[in-house]
Design a protein around this motif. Structure first.
Motif, PDB file in Angstrom:
ATOM      1  N   MET A 184       0.834  -1.177   0.000  1.00  0.00           N
ATOM      2  CA  MET A 184       0.000   0.000   0.000  1.00  0.00           C
ATOM      3  C   MET A 184       0.879   1.240   0.000  1.00  0.00           C
ATOM      4  N   SER A 185       0.392   2.264  -0.647  1.00  0.00           N
ATOM      5  CA  SER A 185       1.151   3.505  -0.773  1.00  0.00           C
ATOM      6  C   SER A 185       1.245   4.248   0.553  1.00  0.00           C
ATOM      7  N   LYS A 186       2.363   4.935   0.732  1.00  0.00           N
ATOM      8  CA  LYS A 186       2.539   5.786   1.905  1.00  0.00           C
ATOM      9  C   LYS A 186       1.924   7.159   1.671  1.00  0.00           C
ATOM     10  N   ILE A 187       1.583   7.444   0.409  1.00  0.00           N
ATOM     11  CA  ILE A 187       0.995   8.731   0.054  1.00  0.00           C
ATOM     12  C   ILE A 187      -0.472   8.738   0.466  1.00  0.00           C
ATOM     13  N   ILE A 188      -0.894   9.845   1.036  1.00  0.00           N
ATOM     14  CA  ILE A 188      -2.307  10.030   1.370  1.00  0.00           C
ATOM     15  C   ILE A 188      -2.788  11.259   0.609  1.00  0.00           C
TER      16      ILE A 188
END
Length: 50
Positions: A1-5
């Motif tokens: 899963m991406s760390k970007i929010i």
């Protein structure tokens, strides 16, 4: 899963892209037609633009 929010403004901008099917806080889902076209172009030798 991406760390970007993605924030609300970023999600709204991404959803305006005709190649995007949906956007959540952390992920972008692209339309199947876009994915297929991208693979075809890649196989034909067209690279990624940076």
């Amino acid at each position: 899963m991406s760390k970007i929010i993605f924030n609300e403004h970023q999600r709204q901008l991404l959803e305006m892209n005709p190649n995007v099917a949906s956007v959540s806080d952390r992920a972008i889902q692209y339309r199947a037609e876009f994915k297929i076209q991208a693979v075809k172009e890649n196989l034909a030798g067209k690279g990624v633009l940076r």
